[in-house]
Structure formats: structure tokens, C-alpha cells
Design a protein around this motif. Structure first.
Motif, PDB file in Angstrom:
ATOM      1  N   UNK A 266       0.817  -1.212   0.000  1.00  0.00           N
ATOM      2  CA  UNK A 266       0.000   0.000   0.000  1.00  0.00           C
ATOM      3  C   UNK A 266       0.856   1.270   0.000  1.00  0.00           C
ATOM      4  N   UNK A 267       1.929   1.357   0.784  1.00  0.00           N
ATOM      5  CA  UNK A 267       2.776   2.567   0.709  1.00  0.00           C
ATOM      6  C   UNK A 267       3.354   2.797  -0.683  1.00  0.00           C
ATOM      7  N   UNK A 268       3.595   1.732  -1.430  1.00  0.00           N
ATOM      8  CA  UNK A 268       4.098   1.884  -2.801  1.00  0.00           C
ATOM      9  C   UNK A 268       3.029   2.530  -3.671  1.00  0.00           C
ATOM     10  N   UNK A 269       1.790   2.041  -3.550  1.00  0.00           N
ATOM     11  CA  UNK A 269       0.681   2.636  -4.307  1.00  0.00           C
ATOM     12  C   UNK A 269       0.488   4.097  -3.909  1.00  0.00           C
ATOM     13  N   UNK A 270       0.532   4.365  -2.635  1.00  0.00           N
ATOM     14  CA  UNK A 270       0.363   5.734  -2.140  1.00  0.00           C
ATOM     15  C   UNK A 270       1.442   6.651  -2.718  1.00  0.00           C
ATOM     16  N   UNK A 271       2.655   6.168  -2.816  1.00  0.00           N
ATOM     17  CA  UNK A 271       3.756   6.962  -3.353  1.00  0.00           C
ATOM     18  C   UNK A 271       3.551   7.264  -4.837  1.00  0.00           C
ATOM     19  N   UNK A 272       3.019   6.319  -5.589  1.00  0.00           N
ATOM     20  CA  UNK A 272       2.746   6.553  -7.015  1.00  0.00           C
ATOM     21  C   UNK A 272       1.722   7.675  -7.165  1.00  0.00           C
TER      22      UNK A 272
END
Length: 443
Positions: A266-272
Motif C-alpha cells: 500500500x505505501x508503494x501505491x500511495x507513493x505513485x
């Protein structure tokens, strides 16, 4: 490992990897594109609304003041191109007049100065060509009083309150996955350069492959090949178009990872979302995911990005009326649990999962009495080559959509899969699909 993207056949097949005074105010005036094509009643003298007489869409129909009644004749679209649109046409100064008392009529949108309006901080609608204001004749608040132009003098008959928020229905949504066609970059700018009234562009497809590898189709989203695309999309956002990122699709794995290893992915998606300044995400779950897992993602997105962030899902249409499903969880239960946090559904009415040649399948969803029409966008193939079956030609699609608008004033909208070769314009003018469907919805 990254593989070359192949053309979608049975489903969305993505890569396996992923006045002088008045005119002086105009420069400071907020643009109509400050929100994505705000649409709704425009209120003026005595709290009454701008209205198309008798709801008649013929050229030359008078524009008048009338009791606000939520009819289509009062759904005024503050378009990013400076026009005021209603019933698929524009508010027009008759014969491009500039004299006090020149009446306002409905007319085909033609790009002339007679159809340009700027809403100033003083709540005037100024026509720059005449340097005059939209005005209620004789300050008369009676139903049916004509609107005309007059010197801007600050009186109550010239004060207008536009819709505060963008309309949340009759959207024109375009999926944009083929950024390169035969090695040639496909720009989405045709959608705004040609006044298609597009509301949302969904960039496909984002794949969360590993904790260190994220792809947009076959390449990292930061790859040099996407630099022009991100610039073009930012230019569209500046004109009021929302840009979403589609996650998942037929290439599986992203949602299994979000389901089973949320704290990593989820943090990866949030960063995108943050890095590329996306206005929302389209969750295209075409693999097993638990109900708890998808609800956790939706709740986290809403908490992190706030009430104006767009969260859509892209189920096959049958999943919304009790039929086949590709996502593992039940969409009706999902809506009962977190429906208020879902902006809308981009239903896939093609490839055997639904059909838009008639209103029947769309109506089947609404008849269940759970998901309202304003949250159901009808997704269609824009070219028969973009799917296995279910392509609907433009005349049929327009007929079905216009009929649904007549039945449901809050019809959710239409979406195309996908942009680059959309008919009737094909690769030479793919923006035409959006323009045609916007017109069919009276936008």
C-alpha cells in the motif's frame, strides 16, 4: 520479468509486468476549469435559475430566468473552454451582438466570441467580446424573463452563483493504455484540444510487481518514454480533467499482494499517487481478493487522500446485477459496507459480461435498488479490436446512452476502452468517441 504488451482480446490484457473594469478583472478571475467541468444550476435574481425555455434544444431557443427545478434545461456546464453548455449546446449572444439588450439564445457550440463567458470574483458572467454582463432584463424576477447582455454595473440582476462542485454524474471517461502505437507516441491532448467535454482520463495499467519494482505496462512510470505523457496529462488537469491511475487489470498479482502484504504494497501505491499527482485510482480487480482486503485499500485511500479523491472500481457489469464476477468478493456487499467511499463503478459491459446495445443490462443493476445510477458508468469497447466481443457502434451507443439519460437524470456516464484507436475517428482522431458520447449525454 517485463514482457512486450499485447493487444487486449478477451479482457483488458495489460503487460504481465505492469467592461474595461470588468475586463481588467478577467485575468484574476478563477477559471471555469478550477473544478472538472462544474455542472448544475446557476442561480441568479430572486434565487431563480438560468433555464432553456421549454427544455427545447433547437437553435435559437431563448435563455430565461425560471424557478429552479433540477431539470436538464438548468444543468449548466461551466466548460474549461469558457463556454456555458446545456442540452449539448452553448449559451450564445444572438448574432454576436455587442449592444445593450442583445438577447441570449441556445446555439450549436462554434468557438466564437459570442459564446465566451468568464465568471469574475464579483459574481458576474462577462462576455469579453462585448465587455458586457449576463443580465436579467429589466431586473424582472418573473418566470420567463429573457436574459441579455448589459453594461456591467454591479446590480443584483447581474449576479450569478454557479454550481459549487463538479457534477457527479454523466461523466465522459476514457481509458488510456496505449501510449505508443507502433513506436509513435499517442498524446491524449486531442481530448481537450477538441472540446470533447471529457471528465476523466484513466492511465493504464499500474502493476505492483515487487517491493522494488512498479511498472506502468512494461516500464517504470519514471521511464523517459513517459515524460511527455505526464506533461500532457498535467496540462489536461490544468483544464479541469481528472487523471486517474488504473491498478491491475488482466495481468494479475497486484491485488493479491495488496491483500496479503498490505503494509508493504500500500505505501508503494500511495507513493505513485503522490509522485504523479493523480486525482484518483481505478481499482480493476481481475483476480481473487478478499472482501476485507479491498475494503482495507478503499478505506486507506479515502483516509489518506480526502473526500475529493476519486476511487473507482471496474467490475464486469454482471457482477453488479448478481451474475458472473472476476474479483473474488461480492460487489453488492462491498457497496453496503463502503459504498459512501466509492466514487463510482466503471462497469465492463462487453466481452460477454454485459451489453450496451440496449439499456437492459444497465437497468438490471439499477433495478436491484442498491447501487444508484449516478455511481454506474457504462464501459464500452471503442473499437472491435480492443476486445473479444460486444463492440457497439457509435449510433447504437449514443441511442442507448441518450435513452438512459432520459430515464435516469443522474445517469453515471460512459467510459471507453480504450483511447488510441477509438472509432469513429480511429487513430487519426481518437478523441471523437468522447465528443460523440458527451453530446449523447447532453453535456
Amino acid at each position: 520479468m517485463s514482457t512486450q504488451r499485447t493487444r487486449p482480446l478477451g479482457r483488458r490484457l495489460a503487460a504481465a509486468s505492469v467592461a474595461t473594469t470588468a475586463v481588467a478583472l478577467l485575468a484574476a478571475a478563477p477559471s471555469a476549469s478550477a473544478a472538472p467541468n462544474p455542472t448544475g444550476p446557476v442561480k441568479g435574481l430572486a434565487g431563480k435559475c438560468i433555464d432553456v425555455a421549454s427544455g427545447n434544444s433547437a437553435n435559437g431557443t431563448p435563455i430565461q430566468l425560471y424557478d429552479c427545478n433540477s431539470s436538464a434545461a438548468q444543468q449548466i456546464n461551466l466548460n474549461a473552454d469558457g463556454t456555458l453548455r446545456v442540452l449539448g449546446k452553448c449559451l450564445d449572444v444572438t448574432q454576436s451582438g455587442t449592444a445593450n439588450g442583445t438577447t441570449i439564445q441556445l446555439w450549436d457550440c462554434n468557438g466564437t466570441g459570442a459564446q465566451q463567458w468568464i465568471h469574475t470574483p464579483g459574481q458576474d458572467f462577462v462576455n469579453p467580446q462585448s465587455n458586457k454582463c449576463l443580465d436579467v432584463a429589466n431586473n424582472n424576477s418573473a418566470n420567463g424573463t429573457r436574459l441579455h447582455i448589459w453594461d456591467c454595473v454591479g446590480v443584483s440582476s447581474q449576479k450569478w452563483t454557479p454550481p459549487a462542485h463538479p457534477r457527479t454524474y454523466r461523466r465522459t471517461v476514457v481509458y488510456y493504455q496505449t501510449q505508443y502505437n507502433g513506436g509513435t507516441y499517442v498524446s491524449p491532448l486531442g481530448l481537450t484540444n477538441n472540446n470533447t467535454r471529457v471528465t476523466d482520463v484513466i492511465v493504464a495499467a499500474i502493476h505492483l510487481n515487487s517491493p522494488t519494482q512498479v511498472h506502468l505496462n512494461d516500464h517504470p512510470p519514471s521511464d523517459a518514454r513517459f515524460q511527455q505523457m505526464w506533461r500532457d496529462l498535467a496540462a489536461m488537469q490544468a483544464k479541469g480533467v481528472r487523471v486517474l491511475g488504473m491498478v491491475g487489470g488482466a495481468a494479475q498479482g497486484s491485488f493479491q499482494r495488496l491483500d496479503t502484504d498490505f503494509n508493504t504494497y500500500y505505501p508503494i501505491l500511495k507513493n505513485i499517487i503522490t509522485t504523479y499527482k493523480l486525482d484518483g485510482v481505478d481499482l480493476d480487480v481481475e483476480e481473487y481478493m478478499s472482501l476485507a482486503g479491498i475494503e482495507r485499500v478503499i478505506r486507506a485511500l479515502r483516509a489518506d487522500f480526502g473526500p475529493n479523491f476519486v476511487i473507482t472500481l471496474a467490475p464486469v457489469a454482471t457482477a453488479l446485477y448478481g451474475g458472473g464476477n472476476l474479483s473474488g468478493f461480492n460487489y453488492e456487499q462491498l457497496y453496503r459496507d463502503v459504498g459512501s467511499q466509492i466514487s463510482w463503478f466503471n462497469g465492463q459491459f462487453y466481452n460477454g459480461w454485459g451489453y450496451m446495445g440496449t439499456p437492459a443490462n444497465y437497468q438490471s443493476i439499477i433495478n436491484r435498488g442498491l447501487i444508484p445510477a449516478q455511481k454506474v458508468v457504462a464501459g464500452m469497447l471503442s473499437n472491435p479490436g480492443n476486445g473479444g466481443s460486444g463492440y457497439i457502434d457509435i449510433p447504437t451507443a449514443k441511442s442507448t446512452v441518450s435513452g438512459l439519460v432520459g430515464t435516469h437524470q443522474s445517469f453515471g456516464g460512459a467510459a471507453s476502452w480504450e483511447y488510441f484507436n477509438s472509432l469513429p475517428g480511429n487513430t487519426g482522431a481518437p478523441w471523437q468517441w468522447a465528443a460523440e458520447l458527451s453530446s449523447a449525454m447532453g453535456r
